[in-house]
Design a protein around this motif. Structure first.
Motif, PDB file in Angstrom:
ATOM      1  N   ASP A  71       0.986  -1.229  -0.070  1.00  0.00           N
ATOM      2  CA  ASP A  71      -0.143   0.014  -0.156  1.00  0.00           C
ATOM      3  C   ASP A  71       0.820   1.067   0.077  1.00  0.00           C
ATOM      4  O   ASP A  71       2.019   1.169   0.150  1.00  0.00           O
ATOM      5  CB  ASP A  71      -1.152  -0.043   1.060  1.00  0.00           C
ATOM      6  CG  ASP A  71      -0.350  -0.050   2.543  1.00  0.00           C
ATOM      7  OD1 ASP A  71       0.779   0.344   2.366  1.00  0.00           O
ATOM      8  OD2 ASP A  71      -0.693  -0.476   3.541  1.00  0.00           O
ATOM      9  N   LYS A  72       0.220   2.508   0.075  1.00  0.00           N
ATOM     10  CA  LYS A  72       0.909   3.609  -0.291  1.00  0.00           C
ATOM     11  C   LYS A  72       1.684   3.905   1.182  1.00  0.00           C
ATOM     12  O   LYS A  72       2.686   4.971   1.253  1.00  0.00           O
ATOM     13  CB  LYS A  72       0.054   4.726  -0.566  1.00  0.00           C
ATOM     14  CG  LYS A  72      -1.010   4.995   0.701  1.00  0.00           C
ATOM     15  CD  LYS A  72      -1.889   6.230   0.069  1.00  0.00           C
ATOM     16  CE  LYS A  72      -3.119   6.426   1.218  1.00  0.00           C
ATOM     17  NZ  LYS A  72      -4.194   7.320   0.596  1.00  0.00           N
ATOM     18  N   ASP A  73       1.625   3.179   2.285  1.00  0.00           N
ATOM     19  CA  ASP A  73       2.093   3.424   3.470  1.00  0.00           C
ATOM     20  C   ASP A  73       3.406   2.564   3.700  1.00  0.00           C
ATOM     21  O   ASP A  73       4.089   2.546   4.582  1.00  0.00           O
ATOM     22  CB  ASP A  73       1.493   3.306   4.760  1.00  0.00           C
ATOM     23  CG  ASP A  73       0.153   4.449   4.716  1.00  0.00           C
ATOM     24  OD1 ASP A  73       0.525   5.379   4.345  1.00  0.00           O
ATOM     25  OD2 ASP A  73      -0.833   4.019   5.053  1.00  0.00           O
ATOM     26  N   GLY A  74       3.620   1.637   2.559  1.00  0.00           N
ATOM     27  CA  GLY A  74       4.592   0.656   2.426  1.00  0.00           C
ATOM     28  C   GLY A  74       4.500  -0.443   3.468  1.00  0.00           C
ATOM     29  O   GLY A  74       5.299  -1.270   3.484  1.00  0.00           O
ATOM     30  N   ARG A  75       3.167  -0.819   3.471  1.00  0.00           N
ATOM     31  CA  ARG A  75       2.873  -2.377   4.366  1.00  0.00           C
ATOM     32  C   ARG A  75       2.267  -3.227   3.192  1.00  0.00           C
ATOM     33  O   ARG A  75       1.552  -2.995   2.239  1.00  0.00           O
ATOM     34  CB  ARG A  75       1.974  -1.865   5.262  1.00  0.00           C
ATOM     35  CG  ARG A  75       2.298  -1.074   6.357  1.00  0.00           C
ATOM     36  CD  ARG A  75       1.364  -1.150   7.355  1.00  0.00           C
ATOM     37  NE  ARG A  75       1.557  -2.339   8.149  1.00  0.00           N
ATOM     38  CZ  ARG A  75       2.201  -2.295   9.325  1.00  0.00           C
ATOM     39  NH1 ARG A  75       3.051  -1.341   9.572  1.00  0.00           N
ATOM     40  NH2 ARG A  75       2.215  -3.481  10.002  1.00  0.00           N
ATOM     41  N   SER A 322      10.758  10.104  -9.694  1.00  0.00           N
ATOM     42  CA  SER A 322       9.928  11.185 -10.627  1.00  0.00           C
ATOM     43  C   SER A 322      10.868  11.100 -11.695  1.00  0.00           C
ATOM     44  O   SER A 322      12.006  10.638 -12.021  1.00  0.00           O
ATOM     45  CB  SER A 322       9.967  12.263 -10.089  1.00  0.00           C
ATOM     46  OG  SER A 322      11.223  12.913 -10.135  1.00  0.00           O
ATOM     47  N   PRO A 323      10.400  11.571 -13.099  1.00  0.00           N
ATOM     48  CA  PRO A 323      10.969  11.781 -14.275  1.00  0.00           C
ATOM     49  C   PRO A 323      12.162  12.804 -14.030  1.00  0.00           C
ATOM     50  O   PRO A 323      13.045  12.741 -14.840  1.00  0.00           O
ATOM     51  CB  PRO A 323       9.969  12.347 -15.258  1.00  0.00           C
ATOM     52  CG  PRO A 323       8.648  12.009 -14.696  1.00  0.00           C
ATOM     53  CD  PRO A 323       8.756  11.781 -13.196  1.00  0.00           C
ATOM     54  N   GLU A 324      12.287  13.361 -13.028  1.00  0.00           N
ATOM     55  CA  GLU A 324      13.432  14.516 -12.708  1.00  0.00           C
ATOM     56  C   GLU A 324      14.509  13.780 -11.776  1.00  0.00           C
ATOM     57  O   GLU A 324      15.433  14.346 -11.630  1.00  0.00           O
ATOM     58  CB  GLU A 324      12.814  15.730 -12.118  1.00  0.00           C
ATOM     59  CG  GLU A 324      12.100  16.594 -12.908  1.00  0.00           C
ATOM     60  CD  GLU A 324      10.594  16.148 -13.156  1.00  0.00           C
ATOM     61  OE1 GLU A 324      10.023  15.487 -12.219  1.00  0.00           O
ATOM     62  OE2 GLU A 324      10.288  16.400 -14.339  1.00  0.00           O
ATOM     63  N   GLY A 325      13.893  12.535 -11.480  1.00  0.00           N
ATOM     64  CA  GLY A 325      15.227  11.897 -10.675  1.00  0.00           C
ATOM     65  C   GLY A 325      15.010  11.855  -8.980  1.00  0.00           C
ATOM     66  O   GLY A 325      15.569  11.344  -8.305  1.00  0.00           O
ATOM     67  N   PHE A 328      11.180   8.656  -4.540  1.00  0.00           N
ATOM     68  CA  PHE A 328       9.898   8.773  -3.638  1.00  0.00           C
ATOM     69  C   PHE A 328       9.911   7.435  -2.566  1.00  0.00           C
ATOM     70  O   PHE A 328       9.750   7.944  -1.440  1.00  0.00           O
ATOM     71  CB  PHE A 328       8.790   8.410  -4.580  1.00  0.00           C
ATOM     72  CG  PHE A 328       8.212   9.744  -5.361  1.00  0.00           C
ATOM     73  CD1 PHE A 328       8.468  10.867  -4.888  1.00  0.00           C
ATOM     74  CD2 PHE A 328       7.734   9.448  -6.519  1.00  0.00           C
ATOM     75  CE1 PHE A 328       8.207  12.062  -5.643  1.00  0.00           C
ATOM     76  CE2 PHE A 328       7.521  10.699  -7.385  1.00  0.00           C
ATOM     77  CZ  PHE A 328       7.525  11.978  -6.949  1.00  0.00           C
ATOM     78  N   PHE A 329      10.232   6.241  -3.117  1.00  0.00           N
ATOM     79  CA  PHE A 329      10.506   5.130  -2.033  1.00  0.00           C
ATOM     80  C   PHE A 329      11.409   4.027  -2.667  1.00  0.00           C
ATOM     81  O   PHE A 329      11.863   4.098  -3.800  1.00  0.00           O
ATOM     82  CB  PHE A 329       9.054   4.329  -1.863  1.00  0.00           C
ATOM     83  CG  PHE A 329       8.602   3.819  -2.983  1.00  0.00           C
ATOM     84  CD1 PHE A 329       8.757   2.674  -3.556  1.00  0.00           C
ATOM     85  CD2 PHE A 329       7.485   4.544  -3.741  1.00  0.00           C
ATOM     86  CE1 PHE A 329       8.380   2.214  -4.865  1.00  0.00           C
ATOM     87  CE2 PHE A 329       6.891   4.110  -4.848  1.00  0.00           C
ATOM     88  CZ  PHE A 329       7.239   2.709  -5.422  1.00  0.00           C
ATOM     89  N   ARG A 330      12.069   3.575  -1.746  1.00  0.00           N
ATOM     90  CA  ARG A 330      12.744   2.346  -1.955  1.00  0.00           C
ATOM     91  C   ARG A 330      12.784   1.364  -0.863  1.00  0.00           C
ATOM     92  O   ARG A 330      12.865   1.618   0.452  1.00  0.00           O
ATOM     93  CB  ARG A 330      14.413   2.843  -1.732  1.00  0.00           C
ATOM     94  CG  ARG A 330      15.481   1.760  -1.914  1.00  0.00           C
ATOM     95  CD  ARG A 330      16.780   2.183  -1.713  1.00  0.00           C
ATOM     96  NE  ARG A 330      17.274   3.409  -2.712  1.00  0.00           N
ATOM     97  CZ  ARG A 330      17.989   3.092  -3.984  1.00  0.00           C
ATOM     98  NH1 ARG A 330      18.359   1.858  -3.953  1.00  0.00           N
ATOM     99  NH2 ARG A 330      18.457   4.078  -4.849  1.00  0.00           N
ATOM    100  N   VAL A 331      12.232   0.248  -1.383  1.00  0.00           N
ATOM    101  CA  VAL A 331      11.976  -0.867  -0.442  1.00  0.00           C
ATOM    102  C   VAL A 331      12.610  -2.235  -0.918  1.00  0.00           C
ATOM    103  O   VAL A 331      12.618  -2.482  -2.049  1.00  0.00           O
ATOM    104  CB  VAL A 331      10.538  -1.231  -0.121  1.00  0.00           C
ATOM    105  CG1 VAL A 331       9.864   0.070   0.231  1.00  0.00           C
ATOM    106  CG2 VAL A 331       9.765  -1.510  -1.691  1.00  0.00           C
TER     107      VAL A 331
END
Length: 998
Positions: A71-75, A322-325, A328-331
């Motif tokens: 999910d968007k919270d990373g769970r 993002s397209p600019e680099g 947002f997240f890394r899991v």
């Protein structure tokens, strides 16, 4: 007051069922086991990840065998499949998550060798629950007719949901086609592009739906676009002197404004904006990555998910940027969500239930033995033994599978050593030295080397079909692949840093044995060795091996098939022996009385039971696969689509069964009882013969209708024989025997049909059914050879027992239509939804037939337990009406259980629950009808004729109802059906207030 003995019996049955369910749950889900139920889920061997507009990310990992929703919270919300269980998919290759309610998975199913693709499918799953909704597209590889060397090439790809449709491409031998598909309908080819050797050369495809064009990448690294103006090049990589400077495009994605691609040579994600201007096509902009500044080792699993987000994966992590680099997240691991915690808790509870039950048995063996000795009902006791043997087999088979796999590994390795020894003599090493860039894939050197590799691994036996081969080079301190046997890559792929094994090959010329080696594609056993250049140095190497995951799956399949067939044979033996034990006493009595019957001048109950058993055995051979068989025949009927037409054989089955009680009075009045029996057997045999010869749906529908009409006539005649008893106790015993015989016959028929279909073919089942019908007729003639003339006479009593009035009292019609008809719809779930959903979930015909035994377990265990616990003894309480409500409530519980989860486990639970509903309802619905005041005024037997007519109409309507719901893919309609059934039932019982005797 609650009967304590009934409560104890109920609890004993509940414990036995809990143990069986716990063992099954542990067996199916043990790959989710964690000592700490809150432990995080580790991502490994990631294949792909996509993020939807809600921020949820769907990850394919564990070498294509698992899908994890984050999910968007990373769970982690749920995990479908797993390393040791494919769940409802086998190997997930690609995923599309753009739809708000569903996500779609492209999966491949391998054949038994593990190297050839048997079929490709696109499956639709519910986003919230992860439940399989339906199979929306299927491509069997037999349709393509590939050479064995191309048998691992994937044809489908480019999944994208847009404008309410699922879009995907299908590669053919010399073309590729863009398809659109509205879930539940037939796929439509939108654009067809002619391209030579498309199946061999195409690497990836990205569609611009609005612009009506298709971008495609070949294995030489060239990106092209096909539109109304033809085909043109939009990007051609420029090779540098160093391996690090060689561009190698691998993945494509289009977002409406720009074309993205992953470059495994430069290890970067690039954006191509000027794709309309070929002169500027090489000026691709690096969005993220590069050799000096890398976010991940090699972003070759990159997927562009949304306009504001790029989702990239390595083998062990997922990154959103993002397209600019901007990251947002890394899991690389996910905290366990509520569903996963609940699943792990269920594993702990299941383990506790099993250990607790075992402790009770071993702690008090004498008490356990006394319970067995005092057990009432041989069926329950014998079936318990059967279940116990099944559970023991389930525990033994994994060990047996592991031993088979271990025994195969040494034989595999000796075969690999032989190939390694002869490889330098057969491979074209001069051509190998000339392959240094992606563009060499289209050159003569690659073709010469490929030919020599094919000569090395010619399929002289089945071994070589299972082998994979990777030929690689060493350059600039890196290793990169030059040629793959299965053709899945081009001439230059995935530069990697040298490993310790690579250094040993270069420096010492060693052969490296790799056992249990994992990557994103699976788990391998392989052998690596050097290839020498002209100067005697090690210029590269060769790795040959076998997919160990496929081998293990094959061994597990063999073990599972052995277990399923053993259980089927044990169950068949149990039912056959049980019916013969019931028939022998009647035959003994006949012999002792000098072949004269003394049983109300009618056929003995034991003989009648055996005949009924054989009728239901012969009639139900095809029940486990009829919908799937109709789908395989294909074609339309009366203008309906092929998918809708496939339900008509099942409908014809129910309609003709319903017509049989109405036709029988006229048949009986002209032929008499014995000849009517023979006419029924003849119709069954003729129907099976016509079905066996059917090459289209029309003859199949006619054949199924004929044999259904014959079976309906035979069973109604059997009911007449039971109803003609003068002694009320004998009559009750006769009806009870018919119910038991029909249940045994249904289970034996479905299991026998499954075994015949598995070893021969589904069409062979119809041929077998013809001879079985003739055999049943011979048994009938033998058992009735000494019957008196009174038994077969067309007399007044017999005529009364079968004459059906044209007009019935409104109360009876209201009861049958509003109360009984809704209850009969469960037949559609059992005889249509279970075979179709089970087939989509990967069950074989034999496994589906074994599911029907679970229905019988519900009848034998759940129904008596509920009835004994819930029975009302209070004076003035309408017991029969109460059990009618209870039967419908249990049925609705089973349907809603499947509606909520729509999984394999939910289907099995629903089958068991519906068995309990059937056991209660089929006892009390006919009893209620016979005790209605209006029924007392009817001619004898006419009430049961109408009862059978309505029952079989319900069985005919049920498949149509569940077919429409299943193929719509909307869970909402299950709840509408349940509400409609309940409303119709209550509308009758709310008005019908008069008491029916207990």
């Amino acid at each position: 007051m609650i009967d304590k003995s009934a409560l104890r019996r109920m609890l004993a049955r509940a414990l036995l069922l809990a143990v069986a369910a716990s063992v099954w749950f542990l067996y199916e889900n043990f790959h989710h086991w964690q000592p700490d139920i809150f432990e995080e889920i580790e991502l490994q061997y990631i294949v792909m990840a996509r993020t939807d507009t809600a921020g949820d990310t769907y990850i394919i990992d564990s070498g294509r065998s698992r899908i994890v929703k984050m999910d968007k919270d990373g769970r982690a919300c749920y995990a479908l499949g797993g390393e040791s269980s494919g769940g409802v998919f086998e190997n997930a290759c690609e995923i599309s998550v753009e739809d708000k309610k569903s996500f779609f998975v492209h999966e491949i199913a391998w054949d038994e060798s593990g190297m050839s693709i048997a079929a490709e499918r696109i499956l639709e799953f519910d986003k919230v629950s992860g439940a399989l909704r339906r199979e929306v597209y299927r491509l069997d590889r037999d349709e393509i007719g590939l050479d064995w060397k191309l048998s691992a090439l994937i044809s489908l790809g480019g999944l994208k949901f847009e404008d309410g449709k699922l879009w995907f491409t299908r590669k053919n031998e010399n073309s590729f086609t863009l398809y659109s598909l509205v879930p539940g309908e037939k796929a439509v080819g939108e654009y067809d592009v002619a391209y030579e050797d498309a199946l061999w050369t195409l690497s990836d495809v990205a569609a611009d739906i609005a612009g009506k064009r298709i971008f495609f990448l070949d294995k030489a690294g060239v990106i092209r676009v096909a539109d109304s103006g033809g085909i043109k090049v939009v990007f051609s990589p420029v090779s540098g002197v160093s391996v690090k400077e060689i561009s190698r495009p691998y993945r494509l994605a289009f977002d409406g404004s720009g074309l993205y691609f992953a470059d495994t040579g430069k290890r970067a994600i690039l954006r191509l904006e000027n794709y309309n201007n070929p002169e500027n096509s090489n000026a691709a902009k690096i969005v993220i990555g590069g050799w000096e500044e890398t976010v991940m080792p090699v972003p070759y699993n990159f997927v562009h998910s949304r306009g504001d987000l790029l989702t990239l994966t390595s083998t062990a992590s997922v990154v959103g940027i993002s397209p600019e680099g901007e990251e947002f997240f890394r899991v690389s691991s996910l905290p366990a969500g509520f569903r996963i915690v609940l699943l792990r808790l269920g594993l702990w509870v299941s383990l506790f239930v099993v250990l607790f039950s075992l402790s009770r048995v071993f702690a008090a063996p004498s008490r356990f033995a006394s319970v067995i000795e005092k057990a009432k009902g041989k069926n329950i006791l014998l079936f318990s033994i059967l279940v116990g043997m099944g559970l023991a087999l389930a525990a033994i088979m994994p060990t047996f599978s592991s031993e088979l796999t271990a025994a195969s590994e040494s034989e595999i390795m000796s075969h690999l050593y032989y190939i390694m020894e002869v490889s330098p003599k057969i491979l074209d090493l001069e051509a190998f030295a000339e392959i240094n860039t992606p563009q060499d894939y289209n050159g003569p050197a690659y073709r010469r080397f490929r030919l020599s590799l094919d000569n090395l691994l010619k399929r002289r036996n089945e071994w070589n079909k299972q082998i994979f081969c990777d030929v690689f080079k060493f350059k600039d301190g890196l290793r990169y692949s030059v040629c793959f046997l299965d053709g899945t890559i081009g001439a230059f792929f995935d530069p990697k840093d040298l490993t310790s094994s690579d250094i040993r090959i270069i420096e010492n010329g060693e052969w490296i044995k790799n056992l249990d080696e994992h990557d994103v594609s699976g788990n391998y056993i392989s052998l690596s060795g050097p290839l020498y250049d002209a100067g005697g140095g090690v210029g590269g190497g060769i790795e040959i091996g076998v997919d160990l995951s496929a081998l293990e799956d094959h061994m597990r399949t063999l073990s599972k098939n052995a277990m399923v067939h053993t259980l089927l044979l044990l169950a068949l033996l149990f039912f056959f022996v049980s019916e013969m034990l019931e028939c022998l006493p009647a035959e003994k009595t006949r012999v002792e009385n000098d072949n004269e019957y003394d049983n109300d001048t009618d056929i003995p109950v034991g003989h009648l039971r055996l005949i009924t058993f054989l009728v239901f055995l012969a009639f139900n051979l095809f029940a486990g696969f009829l919908p799937n068989y109709a789908l395989s025949i294909g074609g339309s009927f009366l203008g309906f689509s092929p998918r809708t037409s496939a339900v008509f054989p099942v409908v014809a089955d129910g309609v003709c069964l319903a017509l049989a009680p109405l036709i029988l009075p006229f048949l009986h009045a002209r032929l008499g009882r014995r000849r009517s029996f023979l006419a029924g057997f003849a119709l069954c045999a003729a129907g099976y013969a016509l079905s066996a010869l059917a090459e289209s749906l029309g003859p199949l529908i006619a054949g199924v209708g004929a044999l259904s009409l014959g079976a309906g006539i035979l069973f109604t005649l059997a009911q007449m024989c039971a109803a003609s008893r003068k002694d009320p106790d004998v009559k009750a015993f006769a009806f009870s025997s018919l119910a038991s015989a029909s249940f045994s016959g249904i289970n034996c028929g479905i299991m026998t049909g499954g075994i015949v279909a598995a070893h021969f073919s589904q069409k062979s089942v119809f041929v077998f059914g013809k001879f079985l019908s003739i055999f049943a007729m011979v048994v009938f003639l033998f058992l009735t050879r000494k019957m008196t003339d009174d038994w077969n006479r067309i007399g007044v009593g017999a005529e009364k027992s079968v004459r059906v009035p044209i007009v019935f009292p409104r109360g009876i019609i209201a009861f049958l239509v509003l109360s009984f008809f809704p209850f009969t719809l469960y037949g559609g779930f059992m005889y249509y939804l279970v075979p179709v959903f089970g087939n989509q979930a990967g069950f074989s015909d034999t496994e589906i037939s074994l599911i029907f035994v679970l229905f019988g377990v519900g009848i034998m265990f759940l129904a008596p337990g509920i009835a004994a616990f819930q029975r009302r003894e209070k004076e003035g309480k309408n017991t029969i009406s109460y059990f009618l409500r209870l039967a419908l409530a249990v049925e609705l519980a089973g349907i809603l259980c499947f509606a909520f989860f729509q999984s394999v486990a939910a289907m099995l639970a629903a089958v068991f629950i519906l068995g309990g509903a059937s056991g209660i309802g089929n006892t009390y619905f006919p009893l209620y009808l016979t005790e209605m005041p209006e029924t007392k005024k009817l001619r004898e037997g006419s009430d049961m004729a109408l009862f059978n007519f309505i029952e079989n109409l319900g069985f005919a309507a049920g498949p149509m109802v569940f077919s429409a719901i299943l193929h719509s893919g909307a869970s909402f309609w299950y709840y509408v059906l349940a509400a409609s059934m309940l409303l119709a039932f209550l509308s009758y019982h709310a008005v019908r207030r008069e008491a029916v005797p207990h």
